[in-house]
Enzyme design. Structure first.
Site, short mmCIF file in Angstrom:
data_model
loop_
_atom_site.label_atom_id
_atom_site.label_comp_id
_atom_site.label_asym_id
_atom_site.label_seq_id
_atom_site.Cartn_x
_atom_site.Cartn_y
_atom_site.Cartn_z
N SER A 1 -4.98 0.48 -4.41
CA SER A 1 -5.19 0.84 -3.00
C SER A 1 -4.49 -0.16 -2.09
O SER A 1 -3.27 -0.22 -2.05
CB SER A 1 -6.69 0.95 -2.71
N ASP B 1 -7.43 12.52 -4.29
CA ASP B 1 -7.30 11.37 -3.40
C ASP B 1 -6.88 11.86 -2.01
O ASP B 1 -5.93 12.64 -1.88
CB ASP B 1 -6.27 10.40 -3.96
N HIS C 1 -9.87 8.86 -5.43
CA HIS C 1 -9.31 7.53 -5.15
C HIS C 1 -10.08 6.46 -5.92
O HIS C 1 -11.30 6.38 -5.86
CB HIS C 1 -9.40 7.25 -3.64
#
Length: 348
Positions: A180, A286, A316
């Site tokens: 991320s 995601d 995610h």
């Protein structure tokens, strides 16, 4: 709510002035910013970091160290035990955690559990490095800390360094990975590596590849997957917008170069050589799926060495919420194959 230590930081918010003790930004109670700029942080880990996550692995040794004393930045180092090694020296995976540049730590139980399994199954030394968080330290501080960690790693290759790491790590086979926000850091380190001076100053450390796990990018224009994201899910569009408000320089929009690789003021990636290949991983569920796919496809159209892999039906950061799952094992297998392909490419 537990007692939260307070520090002072400017929020950069454009809203009307609030009372000094009023909460102007709140990220699920773990990070709150008051009207006078005071930042309150919870010392507790989130609920998705349960104590049931494994804290050890039978074939992995680990320890923690401070790599930047002035800023108290820590690294957790993981290495497969000598009995389980097939080679004297192992590739090194430098890993940067996620959290929207505002939350997260290399000490969180989910990050720790993932790195344990990554070291064991990828057969690599894993270095899970912390970095300074926003809003106390806005971007590009996190990227600067990432570059600083690579310089620290270079220093560990000297004869006077701690032998615990040096006896297992092949400093000529280093890979930068990130989840991320950490994937965003990996992107920017890859772009910075374009400068010959940046590469030469790291020797004998040689970065052979970059792994971007569901990278946290942004932009003013909404993508379809962002616009379709349900507001009731934990990782929703409003949350990510709050992360950007707190992480970017005051007054910046989501098209700032730190957020949007293709923003109006971002470097021309067509002219960036990309000395090492990139593996970009995206989840089918995601919210940032479309943005990440667009990133990889644009690089590929420019002739850059990029591979895009999508995990259909996965949200995610699934590998952190389910570090012991079969899908996480598949992801680690993918990373292992990428490492081998980069080594073969370097030796060709």
């Amino acid at each position: 709510m537990p007692t939260m230590p307070a520090v002072s930081a400017a929020t950069g918010a454009s809203s009307p002035p609030a009372a000094a003790n009023a909460v102007v930004e709140d990220i699920y109670g773990f990070l709150r910013v008051l009207g006078d700029g005071t930042v309150l942080r919870s010392p507790e880990e989130p609920a998705f970091c349960p104590a049931s996550f494994p804290s050890s692995h039978p074939s992995v040794q680990w320890k923690e160290a401070v790599y930047d004393k002035p800023n108290n930045l820590r690294v957790r180092m993981y290495k497969p035990s000598a009995a389980g090694r097939t080679r004297e020296k192992l590739p090194v995976l430098v890993h940067f955690h996620g959290g929207g540049f505002c939350l997260g730590s290399c000490t969180w139980a989910n990050v720790h559990a993932f790195c344990l399994r990554l070291a064991a199954e990828a057969g690599a030394v894993v270095l899970s490095a912390g970095y300074r968080l926003a809003p106390e330290h806005r971007l590009p501080t996190a990227v600067d800390d990432g570059a600083g960690f690579l310089r620290w790693l270079r220093d560990q290759s000297s004869a006077a360094a701690d032998g615990w790491l040096a006896e297992a790590a092949d400093f000529g086979r280093v890979f930068v990975t990130g989840d991320s926000a950490g994937g965003n850091i990996a992107h920017h380190l890859a772009v910075r590596a374009e400068a010959d001076a940046d590469v030469d100053v790291l020797r004998p450390v040689t970065v052979r590849g970059y792994v971007l796990l569901m990278p946290f990018f942004g932009g003013v224009r909404r993508t379809r997957s962002e616009a379709k994201c349900p507001a009731e899910v934990l990782l929703n569009l409003d949350l990510f917008d709050r992360f950007w408000r707190l992480a970017l320089p005051p007054g910046a929009t989501r098209d700032h170069p730190a957020a949007n690789p293709f923003g109006p003021d971002s470097p021309d990636l067509g002219s960036v050589h990309f000395r090492a290949p990139l593996l970009v991983v995206v989840g089918g569920l995601d919210m940032m799926r479309d943005r990440t796919v667009d990133y990889a496809q644009r690089l590929a159209a420019m002739g850059k060495p990029v591979e895009l892999v999508e995990f259909a039906g996965k949200p995610h950061g699934f590998y952190l919420h389910e570090p012991g799952s079969e899908a996480t094992g598949e992801l680690i297998g993918l990373v292992s194959r990428f490492l081998r392909s980069c080594e073969a490419r370097a030796g060709a």
